[in-house]
Write a protein that holds these residues in place. Structure first.
Motif, PDB file in Angstrom:
ATOM      1  N   ASN A  46      99.139  21.853  26.050  1.00  0.00           N
ATOM      2  CA  ASN A  46      98.131  22.499  26.716  1.00  0.00           C
ATOM      3  C   ASN A  46      97.278  21.096  26.837  1.00  0.00           C
ATOM      4  OD1 ASN A  46      96.264  23.162  24.785  1.00  0.00           O
ATOM      5  ND2 ASN A  46      95.419  24.085  25.880  1.00  0.00           N
ATOM      6  N   CYS A 139      95.771  29.392  26.050  1.00  0.00           N
ATOM      7  CA  CYS A 139      95.849  27.805  25.502  1.00  0.00           C
ATOM      8  C   CYS A 139      97.192  28.340  26.158  1.00  0.00           C
ATOM      9  CB  CYS A 139      96.437  27.452  24.155  1.00  0.00           C
ATOM     10  SG  CYS A 139      94.479  27.495  23.162  1.00  0.00           S
ATOM     11  N   TYR A 142     100.488  30.764  29.135  1.00  0.00           N
ATOM     12  CA  TYR A 142     101.542  30.888  30.391  1.00  0.00           C
ATOM     13  C   TYR A 142     102.981  29.848  30.023  1.00  0.00           C
ATOM     14  CZ  TYR A 142     103.429  26.296  32.974  1.00  0.00           C
ATOM     15  OH  TYR A 142     104.764  25.599  34.277  1.00  0.00           O
TER      16      TYR A 142
END
Length: 310
Positions: A46, A139, A142
């Motif tokens: 990220n 973090c 996803y």
């Protein structure tokens, strides 16, 4: 006496050291125990400029290479004691764990010792951290989108993690490994899991099924039952906030053992002592740790300039 000693050579500490090094007028030393989150995370995905991810080790190595260009040394040791210099109007003295290590002295300190997650004693998980096994939903939530995911945790802490992850996938199983059945997720929390269609089971013992390339495949129960999954999150609670040095110095602390600091300067309640990164705000974000390290270094620089003028 050093102008500044940075305790902790993770992301916040290294970024602070780089910023101080670029002023080219301060004597700076970094003391790093060599552990911490960034030392074990296999990939951060990220971060600006790293869409395919970058490991914590790679970031630390890059940071050390930059420091070498500024002549800043990194000492591998663990600081055990921090106190004001006896009989001195200012400055601090540090004592480390290695036999024969000198007593380091500095005009200012930056504490960037971070937080250590409470990880289960499954060696198979280590190569997976940051790749297929995660600890921070902000973090890496996803990374599990649409994938079968097991949450390994304890009690309500693990249950809350599973509920948080529900926005990314509907293929969730929470395995509650609380030390005793009475410490397992509460009835109300189990009702919330059921309402969110999150499977739940209490399993004190299991084996992790993962390979040395960092691929998590699931878990194996004592009776041989195989529970397959592509990803995992870990949430046992009780993470270690490495703030003991700040406590020794009498710094103001939050109730959760994180170090209070000024939002603008990152200085603690003890003049001449700063704190940056997870040990202060528990942000669990590399980008924020970098920013806080740089921010603290700017104000350390201003303070050191003031000392020179005095």
């Amino acid at each position: 006496m050093m102008d500044c000693i940075i305790i902790g050579g993770g992301i916040a500490g290294l970024q602070a050291a780089i910023q101080l090094g670029r002023y080219a007028i301060h004597n700076v030393l970094v003391i790093d125990a060599g552990d911490g989150r960034s030392a074990i995370c296999r990939s951060y995905r990220n971060l600006l400029g790293y869409p395919e991810g970058v490991s914590g080790t790679a970031l630390r190595q890059a940071g050390r290479s930059q420091l070498a260009a500024y002549g800043i040394e990194v000492v591998t040791d663990t600081v055990m004691e921090a106190r004001p210099i006896p009989g001195s109007p200012g400055g601090f003295e540090l004592r480390c764990s290695k036999p024969g290590a000198p007593a380091y002295q500095a005009k200012t300190l930056l504490i960037a010792t971070g937080v250590m997650d409470r990880l289960p004693d499954y060696p198979e998980l280590r190569p997976c951290l940051g790749l297929t096994v995660f600890v921070c939903p902000d973090c890496d939530g996803y990374e599990i989108r649409g994938r079968s995911t097991i949450v390994l945790g304890a009690g309500d802490v693990g249950a809350r993690m599973a509920l948080t992850l529900r926005i990314w996938t509907d293929k969730l199983l929470y395995i509650d490994q609380a030390a005793e059945q009475r410490q397992a997720a509460s009835g109300s929390m189990q009702e919330q899991l059921a309402a969110a269609s999150i499977a739940y089971r209490y399993e004190r013992e299991l084996r992790v099924n993962a390979d040395c390339d960092g691929n998590f495949h699931g878990v194996i129960l004592p009776d041989g039952t195989i529970l397959e999954a592509e990803r995992a999150f870990v949430a046992y609670g009780g993470n270690e906030v490495k703030s003991s040095l700040a406590k020794q110095l009498g710094a103001k602390m939050h109730e959760n053992s994180h170090i209070w600091n000024d939002p603008r300067s990152k200085m603690t309640s003890v003049p001449g002592v700063w704190a940056a990164g997870d040990v202060a705000v528990h942000s669990e974000q590399v980008s924020i740790a970098m920013g806080e390290g740089a921010q603290a270094a700017i104000w350390i620089h201003k303070t050191l300039l003031g000392m020179r003028q005095d």
